[in-house]
Scaffold this motif. Sequence first.
Motif, PDB file in Angstrom:
ATOM      1  N   UNK A 198      87.642  33.572 -70.261  1.00 39.39           N
ATOM      2  CA  UNK A 198      87.111  33.767 -71.766  1.00 39.39           C
ATOM      3  C   UNK A 198      85.857  34.697 -72.507  1.00 39.39           C
ATOM      4  N   UNK A 199      86.011  35.200 -73.602  1.00 43.53           N
ATOM      5  CA  UNK A 199      84.626  36.001 -73.902  1.00 43.53           C
ATOM      6  C   UNK A 199      84.055  35.750 -75.423  1.00 43.53           C
ATOM      7  N   UNK A 257      85.748  25.193 -72.886  1.00 41.39           N
ATOM      8  CA  UNK A 257      85.959  24.823 -71.680  1.00 41.39           C
ATOM      9  C   UNK A 257      86.561  24.175 -71.472  1.00 41.39           C
ATOM     10  N   UNK A 258      87.869  24.297 -71.346  1.00 44.04           N
ATOM     11  CA  UNK A 258      89.134  23.283 -71.016  1.00 44.04           C
ATOM     12  C   UNK A 258      88.760  22.781 -69.491  1.00 44.04           C
ATOM     13  N   UNK A 259      88.459  23.437 -68.365  1.00 39.88           N
ATOM     14  CA  UNK A 259      88.176  23.542 -67.391  1.00 39.88           C
ATOM     15  C   UNK A 259      87.023  23.692 -66.874  1.00 39.88           C
ATOM     16  N   UNK A 260      86.583  23.708 -65.756  1.00 37.17           N
ATOM     17  CA  UNK A 260      84.914  24.081 -64.579  1.00 37.17           C
ATOM     18  C   UNK A 260      84.863  25.365 -65.460  1.00 37.17           C
ATOM     19  N   UNK A 304      96.668  22.848 -74.805  1.00 35.10           N
ATOM     20  CA  UNK A 304      96.547  23.744 -75.940  1.00 35.10           C
ATOM     21  C   UNK A 304      95.732  24.665 -75.303  1.00 35.10           C
ATOM     22  N   UNK A 305      94.845  25.740 -75.811  1.00 28.84           N
ATOM     23  CA  UNK A 305      94.199  26.655 -75.969  1.00 28.84           C
ATOM     24  C   UNK A 305      93.457  27.333 -76.335  1.00 28.84           C
ATOM     25  N   UNK A 306      92.184  28.417 -76.763  1.00 29.87           N
ATOM     26  CA  UNK A 306      91.754  28.774 -77.732  1.00 29.87           C
ATOM     27  C   UNK A 306      92.055  29.083 -78.894  1.00 29.87           C
ATOM     28  N   UNK A 307      93.396  29.295 -79.079  1.00 32.58           N
ATOM     29  CA  UNK A 307      94.092  29.705 -80.136  1.00 32.58           C
ATOM     30  C   UNK A 307      94.763  28.263 -81.001  1.00 32.58           C
ATOM     31  N   UNK A 357      92.843  29.827 -70.524  1.00 35.69           N
ATOM     32  CA  UNK A 357      93.643  28.018 -70.278  1.00 35.69           C
ATOM     33  C   UNK A 357      94.270  29.238 -69.275  1.00 35.69           C
ATOM     34  N   UNK A 358      94.117  30.222 -68.824  1.00 33.43           N
ATOM     35  CA  UNK A 358      94.923  31.276 -68.397  1.00 33.43           C
ATOM     36  C   UNK A 358      94.757  32.329 -67.150  1.00 33.43           C
ATOM     37  N   UNK A 359      93.620  31.281 -66.655  1.00 29.06           N
ATOM     38  CA  UNK A 359      92.927  33.042 -65.882  1.00 29.06           C
ATOM     39  C   UNK A 359      93.576  32.149 -64.656  1.00 29.06           C
ATOM     40  N   UNK A 360      94.521  33.515 -63.805  1.00 27.09           N
ATOM     41  CA  UNK A 360      94.347  32.663 -62.615  1.00 27.09           C
ATOM     42  C   UNK A 360      94.164  33.820 -61.554  1.00 27.09           C
ATOM     43  N   UNK A 361      93.810  34.811 -61.818  1.00 22.96           N
ATOM     44  CA  UNK A 361      92.559  36.217 -60.820  1.00 22.96           C
ATOM     45  C   UNK A 361      92.459  36.856 -61.823  1.00 22.96           C
ATOM     46  N   UNK A 362      91.897  37.560 -60.996  1.00 23.26           N
ATOM     47  CA  UNK A 362      91.142  39.126 -61.405  1.00 23.26           C
ATOM     48  C   UNK A 362      92.172  39.922 -62.680  1.00 23.26           C
ATOM     49  N   UNK A 363      93.222  39.821 -62.601  1.00 23.05           N
ATOM     50  CA  UNK A 363      94.689  40.856 -62.910  1.00 23.05           C
ATOM     51  C   UNK A 363      95.031  39.709 -64.226  1.00 23.05           C
ATOM     52  N   UNK A 364      94.887  38.605 -64.466  1.00 22.56           N
ATOM     53  CA  UNK A 364      95.531  37.407 -65.199  1.00 22.56           C
ATOM     54  C   UNK A 364      95.062  38.306 -66.742  1.00 22.56           C
ATOM     55  N   UNK A 365      96.249  37.909 -67.303  1.00 25.01           N
ATOM     56  CA  UNK A 365      96.456  38.109 -68.826  1.00 25.01           C
ATOM     57  C   UNK A 365      95.850  36.597 -69.642  1.00 25.01           C
ATOM     58  N   UNK A 366      94.681  37.345 -70.495  1.00 22.70           N
ATOM     59  CA  UNK A 366      94.609  35.484 -70.459  1.00 22.70           C
ATOM     60  C   UNK A 366      94.062  35.737 -71.709  1.00 22.70           C
ATOM     61  N   UNK A 367      94.929  36.518 -72.789  1.00 22.78           N
ATOM     62  CA  UNK A 367      94.543  36.698 -73.958  1.00 22.78           C
ATOM     63  C   UNK A 367      95.899  36.401 -75.195  1.00 22.78           C
TER      64      UNK A 367
END
Lengths: 245, 452
Positions: A33-34, A121-124, B49-52, B369-379
């Motif tokens: 997140x940002x 913060x959905x998780x840690x 769910x996610x931030x949106x 919710x979508x972070x899987x690594x540095x190249x992940x698309x979290x948007x």
Amino acid sequence: MTDYGMVIDLERCIGCNACAVSCSQENNVSLDKQWNRILTEGGDAMDTPEGSYPENGRDGTLSMNHLPLACQHCDNAPCVKVCPVNATYKRDDGIVEIDYDKCMGCRYCMSACPYNARVFNFDEPKTLPTDGTGNVEERKQGVVEKCTFCSHRVEEDLDPACTVACPADARIFGDLDDEESTASRYVEKYETEQLLDELETDPNTYYIRGEMSPGRTRSGNELEGTEKKAVGNPNGVATDGGDGQ
Amino acid sequence: MSAASDAGVVVPRFGTRGKAWLALLGVLIVAGLGAWAYQLRQGLAVTGMDNVFSWGLYIMLFVLFIGLSAGGLIISSAPKFFHSKRYDSLAALGVLLSLGCIVVAGLLILPDLGSPSRVTGFLTSPDPRSPMVWDFGIVLLYGLFNVGYLWLLTRRDFAKMGSWLAFGVEDTPAGRERDRKFAFWAAAIAMPLAVGLHSVTGWIFATQIGRGDWFNPLVAPMFIMKALVSGLALLLVTGILVDRFTRFRFPRELVPELGKLLGIFVAVHVIYLVAAERLPHAWAAHFEFWSITRAFLVGDTIHFWLWTLIGGVLPIALLAVPSLRRRIKAVFVASVAAIVGILFEGVYLIFTGYHDLNIDAAPGVTTGTDYTGLEADIWATTGSYTPTIVELAVAVGLVAVGALIVTLGLRFVPIQPNDRTPVSAERDETTATTADPVATDGGADAEVAGDA
């Protein structure tokens, strides 16, 4: 009274994301997140323009602009009004802040915020290095968080990390109640807009569009009411990339 | 158990089928608790769910169950307010249903919270500006009121059964007469309370400027109307099922009558209010006659169609034709369809709030919710949502809690004392306990049959 606010000159912003990176660093924001996002006003993807390439000399219509977006610290903040447990509140100095020990994670504030400035913060939280970065304690799983105008820095008479990190002087932070502050002088002199002002949230963040401000180093004394505060406590750790001149 | 002591209780004891039902509910509740425990450990990341799209199935069902509960109480108390005894035989069942539903609705908030242990903040540091605080107050009040109201309606029969739940109340004719007066006043409180409950729940959404069509003064009246639709539909569905499987008697002549009423409610909700909401927008945004008509009539999401076709057109078709609505099956199907429709109206409402961002320039909002690594698309630049198995398991478990409350109510609360005929206030104490009263109306007594 003090009423902290920010002026962002969209004509000076070069879309470099330095403010977003320094925000995440300073505030120990999780990698998924940002708090501070740099949006591209233009094409469908980040850093792409809309319009067409000039095929025959001057007939191109390409245009692109950047819009840095974080919590607007509204005077009539919907997120504050909806919080059932008073976890998010408007401070006397104008900063909208969250008490992470009270937040029960109902996310009503996220529905209330028209700017989508809040993240949950959905998780840690995940940070690199794993024990965190910057000068703010990590928030736990299950609470909402967002930009605080770097209240921990402001309390030590420092500008927020994003403001210090901006290489283009596109961000001016200051006290909007003080007519002599640089921020107030910019709002006075330039045509500014508050985002989604038709919703009457009355943000403390003002965007300059149209005429570019001269930049702090060139603006002379006319607009320099209060100086840029990059480094304060000489014993403190400079985390903002400033060189502590 | 002697015949006299279970007078009025429609399930004198659980037979094999009853026990199997309880076991099923038990399994569902345990599975739900397990899923919630898993979600507590992993965080809401295991939901869709996610931030949106920051509210999902739990809030959609919360809205549904608030509706189901408010409707039930209005249906059972409105006749009392007008001193009608016609629906007396449904009153206690209606309040029992309301109680079950409001408990489910209240509990559905808990798994939605990221830090549920801090829910005490509602009491220790409430902000009176928050519609959620208003809702917390009125849900609590409404739940307690339902307990008291149900007790008021049944305490004389508890006394007759010799149950300790009478709490010392005596079964006397004068006392029953006095209770009838109390019930009038209770009904007078119940109706504004129910209207308030649903309006406040609507205002949770209708006050929000940031989420598209939520900011709409029609939302609260829509919520009232959908409470009437779904509450009555649930009463019909449950009444028909309970008639089928217990000694409870759903007076047959009430079925087409209430079916007709349900048809009117559905028409007001799905035809009139939807038109009232959509026509001005469609008219203002379009120029040609047919494009105005199109924008007015044609919805753009699957949820809209599920709501207006299954929850609108189908029940109206079944209930508008007199020969059809005299069939219990037709009324039953129409009621189930109406509830499904109301469920999807809630889904539709949530989606209209979260699908579009006010400021949707690329790259959008970080989903969280979508972070899987540095190249992940979290948007994300639009909201999307599909509930996960974990959410479904938790939700089904909580619905099972409501079903358990209703089931235990049928077992222990005298919701239909005596062989009470719908229009008569007579209480003949001798006929009630002897014969099986269900036989006359075509319902079967499954529990008794199972035990035999």
